[in-house]
Design a protein around this motif. Structure first.
Motif, short mmCIF file in Angstrom:
data_model
loop_
_atom_site.label_atom_id
_atom_site.label_comp_id
_atom_site.label_asym_id
_atom_site.label_seq_id
_atom_site.Cartn_x
_atom_site.Cartn_y
_atom_site.Cartn_z
N MET A 1 0.83 -1.22 0.00
CA MET A 1 0.00 0.00 0.00
C MET A 1 0.85 1.25 0.00
SD MET A 1 -3.08 0.92 -0.07
CE MET A 1 -3.88 2.48 0.02
N GLY A 2 2.13 1.12 0.28
CA GLY A 2 3.00 2.28 0.36
C GLY A 2 2.87 3.22 -0.82
N ASN A 3 2.83 2.69 -2.05
CA ASN A 3 2.77 3.51 -3.23
C ASN A 3 1.49 4.34 -3.28
OD1 ASN A 3 3.57 4.57 -5.72
ND2 ASN A 3 2.47 2.98 -6.82
N ILE A 4 0.34 3.73 -3.01
CA ILE A 4 -0.92 4.48 -3.05
C ILE A 4 -0.96 5.53 -1.94
CG2 ILE A 4 -2.39 2.93 -1.71
CD1 ILE A 4 -3.41 4.91 -4.84
N GLU A 5 -0.34 5.22 -0.80
CA GLU A 5 -0.25 6.22 0.27
C GLU A 5 0.50 7.45 -0.23
OE1 GLU A 5 0.45 5.04 4.53
OE2 GLU A 5 0.91 3.13 3.52
N ASP A 6 1.62 7.22 -0.92
CA ASP A 6 2.40 8.32 -1.46
C ASP A 6 1.59 9.11 -2.49
OD1 ASP A 6 4.53 7.52 0.10
OD2 ASP A 6 5.52 6.44 -1.53
N VAL A 7 0.88 8.39 -3.35
CA VAL A 7 0.07 9.06 -4.38
C VAL A 7 -1.02 9.91 -3.73
CG1 VAL A 7 -1.57 8.66 -6.27
CG2 VAL A 7 0.55 7.35 -6.16
N LEU A 8 -1.72 9.34 -2.73
CA LEU A 8 -2.78 10.10 -2.05
C LEU A 8 -2.22 11.33 -1.36
CD1 LEU A 8 -4.82 7.11 -0.59
CD2 LEU A 8 -5.63 8.73 -2.32
N LYS A 9 -1.07 11.19 -0.70
CA LYS A 9 -0.44 12.33 -0.04
C LYS A 9 -0.03 13.39 -1.06
CE LYS A 9 1.42 9.88 3.93
NZ LYS A 9 2.61 9.27 4.53
N ASN A 10 0.64 12.96 -2.13
CA ASN A 10 1.13 13.90 -3.14
C ASN A 10 0.00 14.65 -3.83
OD1 ASN A 10 3.79 13.24 -2.60
ND2 ASN A 10 3.93 11.76 -4.27
N ASP A 11 -1.14 14.00 -3.99
CA ASP A 11 -2.28 14.66 -4.63
C ASP A 11 -3.15 15.42 -3.63
OD1 ASP A 11 -2.22 14.25 -7.52
OD2 ASP A 11 -2.27 12.11 -7.03
N GLY A 12 -2.77 15.40 -2.37
CA GLY A 12 -3.45 16.19 -1.36
C GLY A 12 -4.77 15.63 -0.86
N PHE A 13 -5.01 14.34 -1.07
CA PHE A 13 -6.24 13.73 -0.58
C PHE A 13 -6.11 13.35 0.88
CE2 PHE A 13 -6.63 12.86 -5.16
CZ PHE A 13 -7.87 13.44 -5.37
N LEU A 14 -7.17 13.60 1.64
CA LEU A 14 -7.21 13.16 3.02
C LEU A 14 -7.57 11.68 3.05
CD1 LEU A 14 -9.17 16.13 4.63
CD2 LEU A 14 -6.69 15.74 4.64
N PHE A 15 -6.84 10.92 3.86
CA PHE A 15 -7.11 9.49 3.95
C PHE A 15 -6.58 8.95 5.28
CE2 PHE A 15 -2.80 9.59 2.49
CZ PHE A 15 -2.20 8.45 3.04
N GLU A 16 -7.02 7.77 5.60
CA GLU A 16 -6.55 7.08 6.81
C GLU A 16 -6.61 5.58 6.54
OE1 GLU A 16 -7.94 6.54 11.48
OE2 GLU A 16 -9.02 7.95 10.18
N LEU A 17 -5.56 4.87 6.93
CA LEU A 17 -5.57 3.41 6.89
C LEU A 17 -6.01 2.93 8.26
CD1 LEU A 17 -2.29 2.54 5.01
CD2 LEU A 17 -4.63 2.22 4.21
N ILE A 18 -7.03 2.11 8.28
CA ILE A 18 -7.59 1.63 9.54
C ILE A 18 -7.42 0.12 9.62
CG2 ILE A 18 -9.65 1.51 10.98
CD1 ILE A 18 -10.73 3.91 9.25
N HIS A 19 -6.72 -0.34 10.63
CA HIS A 19 -6.53 -1.78 10.82
C HIS A 19 -7.74 -2.33 11.58
CE1 HIS A 19 -2.54 -1.60 9.17
NE2 HIS A 19 -2.37 -0.49 9.86
N ASN A 20 -8.42 -3.27 10.96
CA ASN A 20 -9.64 -3.84 11.54
C ASN A 20 -9.29 -4.95 12.53
OD1 ASN A 20 -10.66 -2.31 9.37
ND2 ASN A 20 -10.81 -4.10 8.08
#
Length: 148
Positions: A1-20
């Motif tokens: 998931m590291g790559n998509i985290e970087d993409v989301l951060k770079n594009d300025g989207f707010l997000f959170e990974l939640i461990h269930n």
């Protein structure tokens, strides 16, 4: 998931990974677990059509996929859910862990997801859910069709 985290951060989207703490298999289970409206749950399903495979990100409020609607919109004779083996082959992820982003397929996205500040769906990691702004679906994926 590291790559998509970087993409989301770079594009300025707010997000959170939640461990269930538990596996989540349905939109209802996810809505109950996160205490959110079921419409915010955004499972990524892989569908087969006679034109090829698509990634379908749909609002949990629909309850089911309307294959007839998709058939008509795509002018396709054959539309069905991909088998577990097909999902793994075309995405690299097991069914149930397909991420909302980064699959090299055309996407069909449910417009209803835009009604919420955040949606919840797969990130490609078992027992982990991605909470993200729904606009990211449209910016980061090859969206071929928007479901009304």
């Amino acid at each position: 998931m590291g790559n998509i985290e970087d993409v989301l951060k770079n594009d300025g989207f707010l997000f959170e990974l939640i461990h269930n703490d538990i596996p989540i298999y349905t939109a209802k289970e996810g809505a109950d677990y996160f205490k959110i409206d079921i419409a915010q749950m955004a499972p990524t399903l892989i569908i087969y059509t006679d034109a090829g495979f698509y990634a379908l990100v749909i609002s949990g409020e629909r309850g089911r996929v309307d294959f007839k609607e998709i058939k008509n919109i795509l002018n396709s004779k054959d539309v069905r859910l991909a088998t577990k083996d097909e999902v793994k082959t075309v995405t690299g992820f097991p069914a149930g862990n397909v991420p909302m982003f980064g699959i090299p397929l055309p996407y069909i996205v449910d417009r209803r997801l835009l009604n919420y500040p955040f949606i919840y769906g797969g990130c490609g990691q078992e027992n982990t859910t991605l909470k993200v702004e729904p606009n990211a679906l449209f910016k980061l994926n090859n969206v071929a069709l928007i479901l009304e």
